[in-house]
Design a protein around this motif. Structure first.
Motif, PDB file in Angstrom:
ATOM      1  N   GLU A 111     -54.199  40.294  20.440  1.00  0.00           N
ATOM      2  CA  GLU A 111     -55.119  40.532  19.333  1.00  0.00           C
ATOM      3  C   GLU A 111     -56.271  41.400  19.844  1.00  0.00           C
ATOM      4  O   GLU A 111     -56.837  41.121  20.903  1.00  0.00           O
ATOM      5  CB  GLU A 111     -55.648  39.218  18.757  1.00  0.00           C
ATOM      6  N   ARG A 127     -50.459  42.122  17.708  1.00  0.00           N
ATOM      7  CA  ARG A 127     -49.173  42.631  18.183  1.00  0.00           C
ATOM      8  C   ARG A 127     -48.395  41.475  18.808  1.00  0.00           C
ATOM      9  O   ARG A 127     -48.844  40.873  19.778  1.00  0.00           O
ATOM     10  CB  ARG A 127     -49.379  43.752  19.203  1.00  0.00           C
ATOM     11  N   GLY A 132     -59.237  44.906  18.552  1.00  0.00           N
ATOM     12  CA  GLY A 132     -59.842  45.695  17.473  1.00  0.00           C
ATOM     13  C   GLY A 132     -61.271  45.267  17.196  1.00  0.00           C
ATOM     14  O   GLY A 132     -61.548  44.080  17.008  1.00  0.00           O
ATOM     15  N   LYS A 134     -56.439  43.734  14.896  1.00  0.00           N
ATOM     16  CA  LYS A 134     -55.012  44.036  14.961  1.00  0.00           C
ATOM     17  C   LYS A 134     -54.300  42.980  15.780  1.00  0.00           C
ATOM     18  O   LYS A 134     -54.866  42.418  16.724  1.00  0.00           O
ATOM     19  CB  LYS A 134     -54.791  45.426  15.575  1.00  0.00           C
TER      20      LYS A 134
END
Length: 474
Positions: free
Chosen positions: A78, A87, A80, A85
């Motif tokens: 995680e 992934r 941002g 964001k």
């Protein structure tokens, strides 16, 4: 299991800042040396300082927002600052886990971990700039056990048996540095640096004040050139020594662990099932002394290593390679008996090797007499390279293994298994058809775009044998 979100070490703020700062080197040079004078330059300088401060603040918040964990068979990232964001990467997609430790990481006893996945693209799927050694080991352990269908608890003690190991001797390390082909790289970098400095430092004006006697002989210039080559050779040697210092290879279960580096310690772990081929390279100098370099061609790859070609043994005595392959990669068998190319192939190899040098030598001999006549030596060298390219070329099949040997400048031998070969092609030009010859092309799934190997001017009958071998199921 790493179930709780974890951050990388706080030193990651500095590492991220340095990485971003590299992109501002050229603008900084422009502002300091080339930019306008007066108020405009002051404004640019203040703006540049503000930008650096913004990068530092941004690096801090990037570190704050970046977390990773392993949960439910996935590595979950995680990140941002303004837009959060996520992934999620399934563990079964992981192809390789690489470790490195630069000067900053080593000062704090940390490591950098890069995780490559199948189809990961131009760079590593996951990059952890600075984490503890214990966390890196745990990630690798979880991934390994998950792929084996096992589970792991945080406090379980796992025993890993080291099967065999290889450590590069100081003698071989010196041979690696002294026989490397990095001189050209150093010279290219030097000329590129000088060309860039020419826009900043008035080199022409400086050299105009240096008096060179008009009667300076060609010997002086020759000695100067030799001196530059010696300096480039020394720098190349030092670079190789730093890169491959403490080089070791360990075989642990089905993984090969390769460690090297003096200033930046790097570690690569290559699973057995990722190895697509073995490539043995012998440059002219190393071949003369009986040494060779062994590479592993493996699946995966990123922008830093797009071919995914990893040195297994930087320099080793060629006579020891069969034994080392049987210990570290027993699925690949060393082969000495090769099917040679027909004699009518030799003239094609000579023609391809000599023609470029003839085209270069003719105008040099016409317009730069008498020194241009020395270019005729290039034709002689081209003829020798063409002859040895023909002499060394060949192929061999042992069970499910195809071995191809060829030469451009360095002599290369590639060992490939049938099941690892993605494609095999046969091509025939107009002139080859008249001589009943063909070119064989094989492709393996290595790196981002795959690796391709050519063997030119093979007997048509031999091509049919290889084609039949490739088509027959195991």
């Amino acid at each position: 299991m790493i179930c709780k979100p974890k951050r990388i070490h706080p030193i990651g703020v500095i590492l991220t800042f340095i990485k971003r700062l590299k992109d501002l080197v050229l603008p900084a040079i422009f502002i300091l040396f080339v930019g306008s004078e007066g108020m405009i330059k002051t404004i640019l300088t203040i703006g540049f300082i503000v930008l650096i401060f913004a990068l530092l603040v941004g690096s801090f918040f990037s570190w704050m927002k970046f977390t990773y964990r392993i949960e439910e068979g996935e590595i979950r990232i995680e990140y941002g600052i303004f837009v959060k964001k996520k992934r999620y990467i399934p563990i079964e997609r992981i192809q390789n886990i690489n470790e490195s430790a630069g000067i900053i990481q080593r000062l704090f006893k940390l490591v950098k971990v890069e995780i490559e996945t199948a189809g990961g693209g131009m760079e590593a799927e996951v990059g952890l700039a600075a984490i503890r050694r214990e966390d890196a080991d745990l990630i690798r352990e979880v991934v390994a056990l998950h792929k084996k269908g096992n589970s792991i608890q945080e406090n379980d003690e796992q025993q890993v048996v080291e099967n065999t190991s290889f450590r590069m001797r100081v003698k071989d390390l010196i041979i690696t540095g002294s026989t490397s082909s990095g001189v050209g790289v150093v010279l290219s970098a030097g000329f590129a640096l000088v060309s860039q400095l020419d826009d900043i430092i008035p080199l022409e004006e400086i050299f105009s004040h240096i008096h060179i006697p008009e009667d300076t002989s060609m010997t002086i210039y020759l000695l100067l050139g030799i001196g530059i080559l010696i300096i480039a050779w020394i720098l190349s040697m030092v670079g190789v020594l730093i890169k491959y210092a403490f080089f070791t290879v360990k075989k642990v279960d089905d993984d090969l662990i390769i460690t090297s580096g003096l200033l930046e310690k790097r570690q690569s772990i290559i699973p057995k099932n990722r190895i697509q081929a073995i490539r043995v390279s012998e440059n002219v100098i190393r071949q003369f002394f009986g040494y060779a370099t062994v590479y592993i061609e493996s699946a995966g790859g990123n922008l830093e290593n797009p071919t995914s070609s990893t040195m297994l043994f930087p320099v080793v005595k060629k006579k020891l390679i069969p034994q080392l392959l049987s210990e570290f990669t027993p699925e690949f068998t060393w082969q000495n008996n090769f099917n040679k190319l027909p004699k009518r192939s030799m003239r094609r190899y000579l023609f391809r090797a000599v023609m470029p040098w003839i085209i270069i030598a003719i105008p040099l001999c016409i317009f730069f007499q008498p020194w241009g006549y020395f270019s005729l030596l290039l034709i002689l060298l081209g003829s020798l390279n063409g002859y040895f390219s023909y002499k060394d070329a060949g192929w061999s099949i042992v069970d499910n293994q195809l071995v191809m040997r060829f030469r451009k400048i360095s002599k290369t031998t590639v060992f490939m298994h049938k099941k690892r070969m993605q494609l095999i092609e046969y091509r025939t030009s107009f002139f080859q058809k008249r001589a009943k010859l063909q070119t064989i092309s094989t492709t393996i799934k290595a790196g981002i775009a795959g690796s391709r190997y050519l063997l030119k001017d093979v007997e048509e009958e031999d091509v049919r044998k290889i084609e039949e071998w490739y088509r027959v199921e195991k």
